[in-house]
Design an enzyme around this catalytic site. Structure first.
Site, PDB file in Angstrom:
ATOM      1  N   TYR A   1      73.753 -15.918 -54.171  1.00  0.00           N
ATOM      2  CA  TYR A   1      72.468 -16.275 -54.758  1.00  0.00           C
ATOM      3  C   TYR A   1      71.543 -16.826 -53.682  1.00  0.00           C
ATOM      4  CZ  TYR A   1      68.991 -18.975 -57.357  1.00  0.00           C
ATOM      5  OH  TYR A   1      67.810 -19.507 -57.822  1.00  0.00           O
TER       6      TYR A   1
ATOM      7  N   ILE B   1      63.412 -14.706 -58.553  1.00  0.00           N
ATOM      8  CA  ILE B   1      64.828 -14.409 -58.740  1.00  0.00           C
ATOM      9  C   ILE B   1      65.296 -14.895 -60.110  1.00  0.00           C
ATOM     10  CG2 ILE B   1      67.172 -14.969 -57.947  1.00  0.00           C
ATOM     11  CD1 ILE B   1      65.829 -13.030 -56.066  1.00  0.00           C
ATOM     12  N   GLU B   2      64.828 -16.071 -60.514  1.00  0.00           N
ATOM     13  CA  GLU B   2      65.305 -16.678 -61.754  1.00  0.00           C
ATOM     14  C   GLU B   2      64.802 -15.951 -63.002  1.00  0.00           C
ATOM     15  OE1 GLU B   2      67.479 -18.930 -62.395  1.00  0.00           O
ATOM     16  OE2 GLU B   2      67.907 -19.618 -60.367  1.00  0.00           O
ATOM     17  N   THR B   3      63.518 -15.668 -63.087  1.00  0.00           N
ATOM     18  CA  THR B   3      62.969 -15.148 -64.353  1.00  0.00           C
ATOM     19  C   THR B   3      61.960 -14.012 -64.196  1.00  0.00           C
ATOM     20  OG1 THR B   3      61.143 -16.753 -64.380  1.00  0.00           O
ATOM     21  CG2 THR B   3      63.210 -17.427 -65.427  1.00  0.00           C
TER      22      THR B   3
END
Length: 317
Positions: free
Chosen positions: A300, A109-111
């Site tokens: 999120y 999800i982050e990168t």
């Protein structure tokens, strides 16, 4: 990370006292005046950071938010990343008592597994928010302070340090204070490298969740069945510390959509998800709250959870 629109402090007269205070803070930490001045001189104001902070993705309704992250392409990349680092993920899950799929989900999800770590110079992002974004300037000046210490301790190159508009960096997008406190040297090479080393990143994400109280195997979030006439009376969670228990939430008019046995004395929260044609309500438990320690948006946290379940299901196919 959510934010609200605000008036920026743009005049030198307003910023000067903040910079003086920052100088004093850094000198108290052992930096010389010259070192702090050189550090500040490397930074510049970036209006794009302010624009991004005031228009976060988390401001979207759920039905527009989740398709950004829950894609087949991301799932395929997650399965490949998990397979490539299978031994490391298993070791991290065991050592830190964290379910492996949550580690993989966070990095995805982050990168997108290191595919996009951000293009904002970290020092510019934190400088801009620390001095020119009043709603959270104090917080971001502390992160700017942590950045100078982090660069010194980890021997990072400030000129090539890129990240998100909020100053988060590396595979798991750690802000400087989180990098300093939760990063681990998981491959034992003498460096805590979250920027280039997926092994350290995997261990560090697991450590972050462990330190915030993740309970392996415990439920994360459960769908609720809510009487529409009483939905407006629900205390929907808005980021505060948990004070309600599951027993406070569950009533004859608010029930679990699927009957399962849970400890109703545990702390819990209510999440509201806006679908295109209806509204869903869910009850988040401890592990859901732990995900929000990474990013306080309930959207999120729900995206991370749902993606982790897709990864888990795919792993057992």
């Amino acid at each position: 990370m959510s934010a609200t629109a605000s008036t920026s402090i743009l005049d030198d007269a307003s910023v000067a006292p903040l910079k003086t205070e920052f100088m004093q803070t850094q000198r108290a930490l052992g930096f010389t005046q010259k070192e702090v001045q050189q550090f500040l001189d490397t930074a510049k104001y970036d209006q794009g950071v302010i624009d991004a902070m005031t228009k976060p993705w988390e401001a979207k309704p759920w039905h527009q938010y989740y398709p950004i992250f829950l894609t087949e392409k991301r799932l395929e990349a997650g399965i490949a990343f998990w397979e490539k680092h299978k031994a490391t993920v298993s070791r991290a899950a065991k050592e830190f008592d964290v379910d492996p799929e949550i580690i993989i989900a966070i990095i995805g999800i982050e990168t997108f597994y290191g595919g996009y770590m951000g293009n904002y110079p970290v020092v510019d992002a934190l400088y801009t928010l620390g001095f020119y974004y009043p709603p959270r300037a104090t917080f971001f000046r502390k992160e700017l302070s942590n950045l100078q210490t982090l660069i010194k301790d980890e021997q990072l190159d400030i000129n090539n340090l890129k990240g998100s508009y909020a100053g988060a960096m590396g595979f798991g997008q750690f802000i400087p204070s989180s990098y300093r406190h939760y990063a681990v040297d998981f491959d034992h090479d003498g460096r805590r490298d979250l920027l280039n080393n997926p092994v350290d990143a995997i261990g560090s994400v697991a450590n972050y969740f462990h330190q915030h109280g993740w309970q392996p195997g415990a439920p994360v979030v459960l769908p609720l069945s809510v009487d529409n006439k009483l939905a407006s009376q629900l205390n929907v969670w808005t980021g505060e510390k948990l004070t309600y228990t599951a027993a406070d939430i569950l009533t004859p008019s608010v029930a679990l959509a699927e009957a399962i046995d849970i400890d109703v004395s545990q702390l819990a929260l209510v999440i509201k998800l806006e679908q295109e044609n209806n509204t869903e309500y869910w009850m988040g438990l401890n592990n859901f709250y732990v995900i929000t320690r990474y990013n306080r948006s309930p959207l999120y946290a729900m995206a991370v959870y749902q993606f982790s379940q897709k990864l888990k299901n795919a792993a057992y196919l």
